[in-house]
Design a protein around this motif. Structure first.
Motif, PDB file in Angstrom:
ATOM      1  N   GLY A  42       0.779  -1.270  -0.141  1.00 25.86           N
ATOM      2  CA  GLY A  42      -0.009  -0.009   0.097  1.00 25.86           C
ATOM      3  C   GLY A  42       0.704   1.221  -0.206  1.00 25.86           C
ATOM      4  O   GLY A  42       0.402   2.334  -0.845  1.00 25.86           O
ATOM      5  N   GLY A  43       2.061   1.153   0.653  1.00 24.81           N
ATOM      6  CA  GLY A  43       2.940   2.221   0.424  1.00 24.81           C
ATOM      7  C   GLY A  43       3.415   2.749  -0.631  1.00 24.81           C
ATOM      8  O   GLY A  43       3.521   4.099  -1.032  1.00 24.81           O
ATOM      9  N   LEU A  44       3.830   1.682  -1.380  1.00 23.04           N
ATOM     10  CA  LEU A  44       4.199   1.939  -2.723  1.00 23.04           C
ATOM     11  C   LEU A  44       3.148   2.656  -3.566  1.00 23.04           C
ATOM     12  O   LEU A  44       3.608   3.629  -4.262  1.00 23.04           O
ATOM     13  CB  LEU A  44       4.562   0.676  -3.390  1.00 23.04           C
ATOM     14  CG  LEU A  44       5.116   0.764  -4.861  1.00 23.04           C
ATOM     15  CD1 LEU A  44       6.370   1.828  -5.225  1.00 23.04           C
ATOM     16  CD2 LEU A  44       5.402  -0.464  -5.419  1.00 23.04           C
ATOM     17  N   ARG A  45       2.033   2.136  -3.501  1.00 23.38           N
ATOM     18  CA  ARG A  45       1.056   2.908  -4.436  1.00 23.38           C
ATOM     19  C   ARG A  45       0.697   4.251  -3.903  1.00 23.38           C
ATOM     20  O   ARG A  45       0.221   5.194  -4.748  1.00 23.38           O
ATOM     21  CB  ARG A  45      -0.287   2.010  -4.163  1.00 23.38           C
ATOM     22  CG  ARG A  45      -0.168   0.761  -5.016  1.00 23.38           C
ATOM     23  CD  ARG A  45      -1.043  -0.538  -4.631  1.00 23.38           C
ATOM     24  NE  ARG A  45      -0.366  -1.874  -5.116  1.00 23.38           N
ATOM     25  CZ  ARG A  45      -0.700  -2.817  -4.582  1.00 23.38           C
ATOM     26  NH1 ARG A  45      -1.684  -3.129  -3.899  1.00 23.38           N
ATOM     27  NH2 ARG A  45      -0.123  -3.882  -5.250  1.00 23.38           N
ATOM     28  N   ALA A  46       0.990   4.382  -2.619  1.00 22.44           N
ATOM     29  CA  ALA A  46       0.732   5.941  -2.094  1.00 22.44           C
ATOM     30  C   ALA A  46       1.827   6.789  -2.835  1.00 22.44           C
ATOM     31  O   ALA A  46       1.510   8.144  -2.819  1.00 22.44           O
ATOM     32  CB  ALA A  46       0.618   5.884  -0.591  1.00 22.44           C
ATOM     33  N   LEU A  47       2.983   6.201  -3.038  1.00 19.55           N
ATOM     34  CA  LEU A  47       4.181   6.888  -3.342  1.00 19.55           C
ATOM     35  C   LEU A  47       4.285   7.366  -4.775  1.00 19.55           C
ATOM     36  O   LEU A  47       4.669   8.196  -5.396  1.00 19.55           O
ATOM     37  CB  LEU A  47       5.152   6.054  -3.084  1.00 19.55           C
ATOM     38  CG  LEU A  47       5.628   6.356  -1.624  1.00 19.55           C
ATOM     39  CD1 LEU A  47       7.181   5.417  -1.372  1.00 19.55           C
ATOM     40  CD2 LEU A  47       6.013   7.662  -0.999  1.00 19.55           C
ATOM     41  N   TRP A  48       3.494   6.524  -5.771  1.00 18.01           N
ATOM     42  CA  TRP A  48       3.525   6.592  -7.042  1.00 18.01           C
ATOM     43  C   TRP A  48       3.301   8.097  -7.677  1.00 18.01           C
ATOM     44  O   TRP A  48       3.867   8.681  -8.443  1.00 18.01           O
ATOM     45  CB  TRP A  48       2.800   5.399  -7.906  1.00 18.01           C
ATOM     46  CG  TRP A  48       3.336   4.345  -8.013  1.00 18.01           C
ATOM     47  CD1 TRP A  48       2.754   3.077  -7.643  1.00 18.01           C
ATOM     48  CD2 TRP A  48       4.650   3.715  -8.516  1.00 18.01           C
ATOM     49  NE1 TRP A  48       3.332   1.900  -7.887  1.00 18.01           N
ATOM     50  CE2 TRP A  48       4.738   2.351  -8.603  1.00 18.01           C
ATOM     51  CE3 TRP A  48       5.620   4.413  -9.140  1.00 18.01           C
ATOM     52  CZ2 TRP A  48       5.937   1.800  -8.842  1.00 18.01           C
ATOM     53  CZ3 TRP A  48       7.032   3.778  -9.308  1.00 18.01           C
ATOM     54  CH2 TRP A  48       6.856   2.601  -9.261  1.00 18.01           C
ATOM     55  N   PRO A  49       2.044   8.671  -7.143  1.00 19.77           N
ATOM     56  CA  PRO A  49       1.633   9.908  -7.685  1.00 19.77           C
ATOM     57  C   PRO A  49       2.804  11.009  -7.371  1.00 19.77           C
ATOM     58  O   PRO A  49       3.057  11.901  -8.040  1.00 19.77           O
ATOM     59  CB  PRO A  49       0.437  10.210  -7.056  1.00 19.77           C
ATOM     60  CG  PRO A  49       0.030   9.068  -6.467  1.00 19.77           C
ATOM     61  CD  PRO A  49       0.894   8.126  -6.363  1.00 19.77           C
TER      62      PRO A  49
END
Length: 419
Positions: A121-128
């Motif tokens: 979940g942390g990676l998907r929060a960082l993509w933007p």
């Protein structure tokens, strides 16, 4: 097809974040097989090995959304790294104490699962905050789903390699140590250190107060059931068509189909709203499960299994986009973690459900379960279309925020804000 992925991988920090997240998740991806092999080496039964693996899985499902909420409140480095270290230390305790005394073994395995860091979940929060355009983020979600398939294929091979070179205990220790290094690589990166969640309204439900997210979780519970039931239904089929080798080919084909589907899906831009697209993808997923009930010869069955997996990764990638659209402000990591938890619980339910079904009606009824579960998932999405179509509340900022008095904008395209 490769151009879109290469564009993402050329972005600053992208390779490091993706690689670190995958490496950091290795302990979780390999836990089931590593626990089973270790318990058997210690003289335990398969029942005990399965029970400890189930304890780990349940604890992980409980811990992911809790840790995800903490990440949203306090940032990634303060939560991800301590959690990774705590999880690894708990597994070290288990590796050196073994299965006796049993209460200590259960407690150690539960702690290892509970503190598994929510790197996914942390990676998907960082993509933007790493990528320049919204379409790149959507492609990154697809690439992430594909990378998961690779990880869950390579992970078990790494376990067997460690066992053959050293021992079952060494496999547990090495993989968890590597996992900590992966988490460390992520949390010391500039995007992770700079990331802050948006201001959030203090609410005990957190991300679950979003009706759209609840609908998505309900649908993906049944997608998980479908996937989990295939792994069980394939066992009696393989027993009658060549044994373990055929079972291995079936599972490899399922992963290969998902990998190819995810690559193709992420290689192009898609028009229209993702909620409508998800209904189409889930419908195709359910339809592709139905031919499995024909149970042809081994070669044809492997091909059908590969086809049945083609729409899995696109469904997951599309769901990531919808989560970002519907998660309340300041809860994006928690929301992604809830999706992971729901899918994991669904897979466990599917595994448990398919067993009695196979015993009662044979493999053909076992293969009917994923088709039925996929159909129910589609019905959930169709019956709640109005809820999913409602405007997302991700961009709303509460007057009194719980975690950011400076009202920093969360880097998410759905709210129109960039870091």
């Amino acid at each position: 097809m490769a151009a879109g992925y290469l564009e993402i991988l050329r972005a600053r920090h992208a390779v490091r974040l993706l690689t670190g997240t995958l490496v950091g998740r290795l302990p979780n991806a390999t836990a089931a097989i590593a626990l089973v092999l270790f318990v058997r080496a210690e003289g335990g039964t398969y029942s005990l090995a399965g029970a400890l693996a189930a304890v780990y899985g349940v604890a992980t499902a409980v811990g992911q959304p809790v840790l995800g909420r903490l990440v949203d409140l306090y940032g990634q480095p303060r939560v991800q790294l301590p959690a990774a270290v705590a999880s690894a230390l708990a597994m070290v305790v288990f590796a050196f104490t073994g299965i006796d005394p049993l209460p200590l073994a259960c407690a150690a395995v539960a702690a290892a699962g509970l503190f598994t860091p929510p790197l996914e979940g942390g990676l998907r929060a960082l993509w933007p905050s790493v990528l320049r355009r919204e379409d790149q983020v959507h492609t990154a979600y697809a690439m992430d789903a594909v990378a998961q398939e690779v990880m869950f294929t390579v992970g078990p091979l790494l376990v067997t390699l460690c066992v053959s070179l050293w021992s079952e205990r060494a496999a547990l220790l090495v993989l968890n140590a590597v996992g900590v290094l992966g988490a460390l690589s992520v949390v010391v990166s500039p995007p992770s250190r700079a990331w802050r969640s948006a201001p959030r309204e203090a609410h005990w439900l957190g991300a679950l107060r979003s009706p759209g997210l609840l609908v998505l979780l309900g649908a993906f519970l049944f997608v998980g059931i479908a996937l989990g039931s295939i792994t069980v239904a394939s066992v009696p089929y393989a027993d009658g068509h060549g044994g373990d080798a055929v079972y291995g080919w079936l599972m490899a084909a399922l992963g290969l189909g998902a990998l190819v589907g995810g690559l193709v899906y992420g290689a192009r831009q898609w028009g229209g709203v993702p909620e409508r697209r998800l209904r189409v993808l889930v419908g195709l997923l359910a339809v592709c499960y139905l031919p499995l009930t024909l149970m042809p010869g081994a070669v044809a069955m492997v091909l059908l299994t590969a086809v049945s997996g083609v729409f899995l990764a696109p469904c997951i990638a599309c769901a990531f986009v919808i989560v970002d659209r519907h998660a309340p402000g300041g809860t994006v990591t928690e929301a992604f973690s809830w999706l992971v938890t729901t899918f994991t619980v669904g897979a466990s339910v599917g595994t448990g459900l398919a067993g009695p079904v196979v015993e009662a009606g044979g493999a053909v009824w076992g293969f009917a379960v994923p088709g039925a579960a996929g159909a129910v998932s589609l019905l959930v999405l169709l019956g709640t279309g109005g809820v999913l179509a409602a405007p997302a509340g991700g961009g709303m900022v509460a007057a009194s925020s719980e975690n950011d008095p400076d009202r920093a904008a969360e880097p998410r395209f759905s709210s129109g804000d960039r870091a």
